[in-house]
Design a protein around this motif. Structure first.
Motif, PDB file in Angstrom:
ATOM      1  N   VAL A 108      51.968  57.746  33.762  1.00 38.58           N
ATOM      2  CA  VAL A 108      50.901  56.863  33.226  1.00 38.58           C
ATOM      3  C   VAL A 108      51.498  56.451  31.941  1.00 38.58           C
ATOM      4  CG1 VAL A 108      48.595  56.215  32.641  1.00 38.58           C
ATOM      5  CG2 VAL A 108      48.918  57.928  34.448  1.00 38.58           C
ATOM      6  N   LYS A 109      51.507  54.986  31.614  1.00 34.83           N
ATOM      7  CA  LYS A 109      51.942  54.754  30.451  1.00 34.83           C
ATOM      8  C   LYS A 109      50.726  53.647  29.639  1.00 34.83           C
ATOM      9  CE  LYS A 109      56.546  53.972  32.381  1.00 34.83           C
ATOM     10  NZ  LYS A 109      55.723  53.848  33.776  1.00 34.83           N
ATOM     11  N   GLY A 110      50.726  53.758  28.645  1.00 36.49           N
ATOM     12  CA  GLY A 110      50.145  52.719  27.713  1.00 36.49           C
ATOM     13  C   GLY A 110      50.851  51.791  26.846  1.00 36.49           C
ATOM     14  N   ILE A 111      50.924  50.654  26.864  1.00 33.46           N
ATOM     15  CA  ILE A 111      52.015  49.599  26.434  1.00 33.46           C
ATOM     16  C   ILE A 111      51.413  48.594  25.481  1.00 33.46           C
ATOM     17  CG2 ILE A 111      53.899  48.369  26.894  1.00 33.46           C
ATOM     18  CD1 ILE A 111      54.155  49.436  29.656  1.00 33.46           C
ATOM     19  N   ALA A 112      51.906  48.484  24.053  1.00 33.67           N
ATOM     20  CA  ALA A 112      51.282  47.307  23.221  1.00 33.67           C
ATOM     21  C   ALA A 112      52.252  46.337  23.426  1.00 33.67           C
ATOM     22  CB  ALA A 112      51.088  47.952  22.060  1.00 33.67           C
ATOM     23  N   ILE A 113      51.777  45.075  23.714  1.00 33.49           N
ATOM     24  CA  ILE A 113      52.807  44.031  23.672  1.00 33.49           C
ATOM     25  C   ILE A 113      52.487  43.128  22.531  1.00 33.49           C
ATOM     26  CG2 ILE A 113      53.308  41.831  25.087  1.00 33.49           C
ATOM     27  CD1 ILE A 113      51.593  42.965  27.434  1.00 33.49           C
ATOM     28  N   ASP A 114      54.021  42.822  21.883  1.00 30.32           N
ATOM     29  CA  ASP A 114      54.282  41.946  20.715  1.00 30.32           C
ATOM     30  C   ASP A 114      53.916  40.405  21.275  1.00 30.32           C
ATOM     31  OD1 ASP A 114      54.303  41.421  18.035  1.00 30.32           O
ATOM     32  OD2 ASP A 114      55.956  42.615  17.606  1.00 30.32           O
ATOM     33  N   THR A 115      53.989  39.560  20.207  1.00 32.13           N
ATOM     34  CA  THR A 115      53.710  37.973  20.497  1.00 32.13           C
ATOM     35  C   THR A 115      54.822  37.508  21.196  1.00 32.13           C
ATOM     36  OG1 THR A 115      54.581  37.793  18.396  1.00 32.13           O
ATOM     37  CG2 THR A 115      52.305  37.782  18.248  1.00 32.13           C
ATOM     38  N   ASP A 116      55.968  38.054  21.459  1.00 27.43           N
ATOM     39  CA  ASP A 116      57.077  37.466  22.284  1.00 27.43           C
ATOM     40  C   ASP A 116      57.228  38.145  23.469  1.00 27.43           C
ATOM     41  OD1 ASP A 116      57.985  40.029  21.024  1.00 27.43           O
ATOM     42  OD2 ASP A 116      59.873  39.047  20.521  1.00 27.43           O
ATOM     43  N   GLY A 117      56.448  39.059  23.818  1.00 28.31           N
ATOM     44  CA  GLY A 117      56.636  39.717  25.119  1.00 28.31           C
ATOM     45  C   GLY A 117      57.357  41.153  24.897  1.00 28.31           C
ATOM     46  N   VAL A 119      57.819  45.181  23.622  1.00 31.89           N
ATOM     47  CA  VAL A 119      57.044  46.195  23.369  1.00 31.89           C
ATOM     48  C   VAL A 119      56.935  46.590  21.888  1.00 31.89           C
ATOM     49  CG1 VAL A 119      56.776  48.689  23.886  1.00 31.89           C
ATOM     50  CG2 VAL A 119      57.743  47.351  25.444  1.00 31.89           C
ATOM     51  N   LYS A 120      55.555  46.568  21.386  1.00 34.12           N
ATOM     52  CA  LYS A 120      55.341  46.846  20.053  1.00 34.12           C
ATOM     53  C   LYS A 120      55.268  48.696  19.966  1.00 34.12           C
ATOM     54  CE  LYS A 120      52.106  44.293  17.942  1.00 34.12           C
ATOM     55  NZ  LYS A 120      50.846  43.805  17.462  1.00 34.12           N
ATOM     56  N   ASN A 121      54.541  49.018  20.826  1.00 38.36           N
ATOM     57  CA  ASN A 121      54.225  50.603  20.698  1.00 38.36           C
ATOM     58  C   ASN A 121      54.056  51.100  22.274  1.00 38.36           C
ATOM     59  OD1 ASN A 121      54.051  53.162  19.760  1.00 38.36           O
ATOM     60  ND2 ASN A 121      51.968  52.885  19.514  1.00 38.36           N
ATOM     61  N   PHE A 122      54.308  52.390  22.663  1.00 34.15           N
ATOM     62  CA  PHE A 122      53.942  52.827  23.880  1.00 34.15           C
ATOM     63  C   PHE A 122      53.646  54.298  23.980  1.00 34.15           C
ATOM     64  CE2 PHE A 122      58.476  53.799  24.046  1.00 34.15           C
ATOM     65  CZ  PHE A 122      58.658  54.941  24.695  1.00 34.15           C
ATOM     66  N   ALA A 123      52.958  54.635  24.746  1.00 28.89           N
ATOM     67  CA  ALA A 123      52.701  56.201  25.053  1.00 28.89           C
ATOM     68  C   ALA A 123      52.821  56.622  26.535  1.00 28.89           C
ATOM     69  CB  ALA A 123      51.459  56.602  24.456  1.00 28.89           C
ATOM     70  N   MET A 124      53.405  57.801  26.636  1.00 29.24           N
ATOM     71  CA  MET A 124      53.702  58.080  28.214  1.00 29.24           C
ATOM     72  C   MET A 124      53.100  59.431  28.553  1.00 29.24           C
ATOM     73  SD  MET A 124      57.109  58.150  30.454  1.00 29.24           S
ATOM     74  CE  MET A 124      57.639  56.617  29.915  1.00 29.24           C
ATOM     75  N   ASN A 125      52.491  59.668  29.811  1.00 29.86           N
ATOM     76  CA  ASN A 125      52.181  60.902  30.233  1.00 29.86           C
ATOM     77  C   ASN A 125      52.936  61.129  31.571  1.00 29.86           C
ATOM     78  OD1 ASN A 125      51.075  63.206  31.115  1.00 29.86           O
ATOM     79  ND2 ASN A 125      49.495  62.288  32.202  1.00 29.86           N
ATOM     80  N   ASP A 126      54.044  62.009  31.488  1.00 27.13           N
ATOM     81  CA  ASP A 126      54.964  62.024  32.618  1.00 27.13           C
ATOM     82  C   ASP A 126      55.256  63.457  32.799  1.00 27.13           C
ATOM     83  OD1 ASP A 126      56.453  62.912  30.495  1.00 27.13           O
ATOM     84  OD2 ASP A 126      58.365  61.554  31.107  1.00 27.13           O
ATOM     85  N   LYS A 127      54.125  64.328  32.195  1.00 30.67           N
ATOM     86  CA  LYS A 127      54.395  65.881  32.437  1.00 30.67           C
ATOM     87  C   LYS A 127      53.497  66.411  33.455  1.00 30.67           C
ATOM     88  CE  LYS A 127      57.032  66.176  28.680  1.00 30.67           C
ATOM     89  NZ  LYS A 127      58.434  66.087  28.981  1.00 30.67           N
ATOM     90  N   CYS A 128      52.372  65.645  33.913  1.00 31.91           N
ATOM     91  CA  CYS A 128      51.446  66.183  35.169  1.00 31.91           C
ATOM     92  C   CYS A 128      51.199  64.887  35.770  1.00 31.91           C
ATOM     93  CB  CYS A 128      50.159  66.396  34.269  1.00 31.91           C
ATOM     94  SG  CYS A 128      48.846  66.836  35.635  1.00 31.91           S
ATOM     95  N   ALA A 129      51.002  65.012  37.426  1.00 33.11           N
ATOM     96  CA  ALA A 129      50.671  64.095  38.322  1.00 33.11           C
ATOM     97  C   ALA A 129      49.349  63.755  38.315  1.00 33.11           C
ATOM     98  CB  ALA A 129      51.287  64.688  39.693  1.00 33.11           C
ATOM     99  N   ALA A 130      48.631  64.425  37.224  1.00 35.06           N
ATOM    100  CA  ALA A 130      47.070  63.987  37.675  1.00 35.06           C
ATOM    101  C   ALA A 130      46.953  62.622  37.059  1.00 35.06           C
ATOM    102  CB  ALA A 130      46.242  64.967  36.670  1.00 35.06           C
ATOM    103  N   VAL A 202      43.607  58.083  26.011  1.00 37.05           N
ATOM    104  CA  VAL A 202      44.666  58.075  24.488  1.00 37.05           C
ATOM    105  C   VAL A 202      45.542  57.107  24.795  1.00 37.05           C
ATOM    106  CG1 VAL A 202      46.557  59.610  24.017  1.00 37.05           C
ATOM    107  CG2 VAL A 202      44.359  60.665  24.519  1.00 37.05           C
ATOM    108  N   MET A 203      46.034  56.789  26.132  1.00 35.12           N
ATOM    109  CA  MET A 203      46.999  55.868  26.497  1.00 35.12           C
ATOM    110  C   MET A 203      46.410  54.375  25.909  1.00 35.12           C
ATOM    111  SD  MET A 203      49.451  57.428  27.856  1.00 35.12           S
ATOM    112  CE  MET A 203      49.428  59.204  28.220  1.00 35.12           C
ATOM    113  N   ALA A 204      45.197  54.227  26.236  1.00 34.08           N
ATOM    114  CA  ALA A 204      44.802  52.965  25.696  1.00 34.08           C
ATOM    115  C   ALA A 204      44.575  52.562  24.208  1.00 34.08           C
ATOM    116  CB  ALA A 204      43.282  52.752  26.432  1.00 34.08           C
ATOM    117  N   LYS A 205      44.300  53.918  23.436  1.00 32.06           N
ATOM    118  CA  LYS A 205      44.375  53.762  22.196  1.00 32.06           C
ATOM    119  C   LYS A 205      45.903  53.869  21.539  1.00 32.06           C
ATOM    120  CE  LYS A 205      39.961  54.361  21.640  1.00 32.06           C
ATOM    121  NZ  LYS A 205      39.382  53.183  21.173  1.00 32.06           N
TER     122      LYS A 205
END
Length: 262
Positions: A108-117, A119-130, A202-205
């Motif tokens: 699961v990833k949370g991604i912030a997009i800059d004005t040109d498309g 990535v401004k910032n991101f977070a990822m949960n790849d440690k657990c399949a839940a 957390v991803m959304a934040k």
């Protein structure tokens, strides 16, 4: 007319998109991934080339691979991370969207997009399949339902039965127990959707979401999850006009168009 391709080889599904030189989608496909990522990429590209009326991959001016198997797309000019491609795909679909939760087969990833498309910032949960696509597959299996039917089930619920387990394996056991006890299946499903929505907090934040967000990946088609995220995160979930499962491939194709035209 020149054409550009994007091939997103995911752990569960492989997607491909062909754009014309004006950025219009002329072909797209979504196929179940094979064990061999190269085979998955070939099958997806064969399908979109056929749709577009093109003979071979050489008819594309530029092709970019992305996704879990992006290094296994041998005919791509280059590969770009799925995080960047999802951001660009959403940007060209709806430039007003600035935050994404991408729920893939394994992460699961949370991604912030800059004005040109980009990535401004991101977070990822790849440690657990839940909370991932695999998690929803396991839950649907527990209910003996298709993923499509499972995603609609919780929408009927008047109450929510909380799911306390944080692990896919334990959550599946908990669900099987609740079903065996005769608990209402729609209320159990609502509990599952709520549990996943909480994991997206957390991803959304991290994505900088303040009032709205969009979902990408196959799980974006889950109506129950959309409703749960709106309730738990107090965010408006923007529905994309283009298939949200295609965002990675679309972004890859758009990057190909930009690079091929440069």
């Amino acid at each position: 007319m020149k054409y550009y391709g994007g091939c997103d080889v995911g752990s569960t599904y492989t997607k491909a998109v062909i754009l014309d030189e004006n950025g219009k989608i002329v072909a797209d496909t979504t196929l179940k991934s094979k064990i061999n990522p190269t085979e998955s990429a070939q099958l997806a590209m064969d399908e979109v080339l056929k749709q577009a009326g093109l003979s071979t991959i050489k008819d594309l001016a530029y092709l970019i691979g992305t996704g879990y198997g992006r290094n296994k797309v041998p005919f791509a000019e280059e590969n770009i991370s799925e995080i960047s491609c999802h951001a660009m795909g959403v940007h060209v679909t709806d430039p007003s969207v600035k935050a994404i939760i991408d729920i893939g087969g394994q992460d699961v990833k949370g991604i912030a997009i800059d004005t040109d498309g980009t990535v401004k910032n991101f977070a990822m949960n790849d440690k657990c399949a839940a909370g991932t696509g695999r998690f929803f597959e396991a839950m649907a299996r527990s209910f003996e339902l298709s993923l499509s039917d499972f995603s609609k089930l919780s929408l009927k619920a008047k109450n929510v039965i909380p799911i306390t387990a944080q692990c896919t394996v334990f959550a599946e056991s908990e669900v099987i127990t609740l079903v065996g006890e005769g608990k209402p299946m729609d209320e159990i499903a609502a509990g599952i959707e709520m549990a996943v929505a909480k994991r997206c907090f957390v991803m959304a934040k991290k994505a900088g979401a303040t009032d709205s967000i969009t979902l990408t990946g196959g799980c974006a088609k889950n109506g129950g999850l959309k409703k749960a995220i709106e309730q738990v995160l107090h965010l408006n979930v923007i529905e994309l006009k283009t298939d949200p499962q295609l965002m990675g491939a679309l972004g890859a194709a758009e990057y190909a168009r930009q690079k091929g035209a440069a």
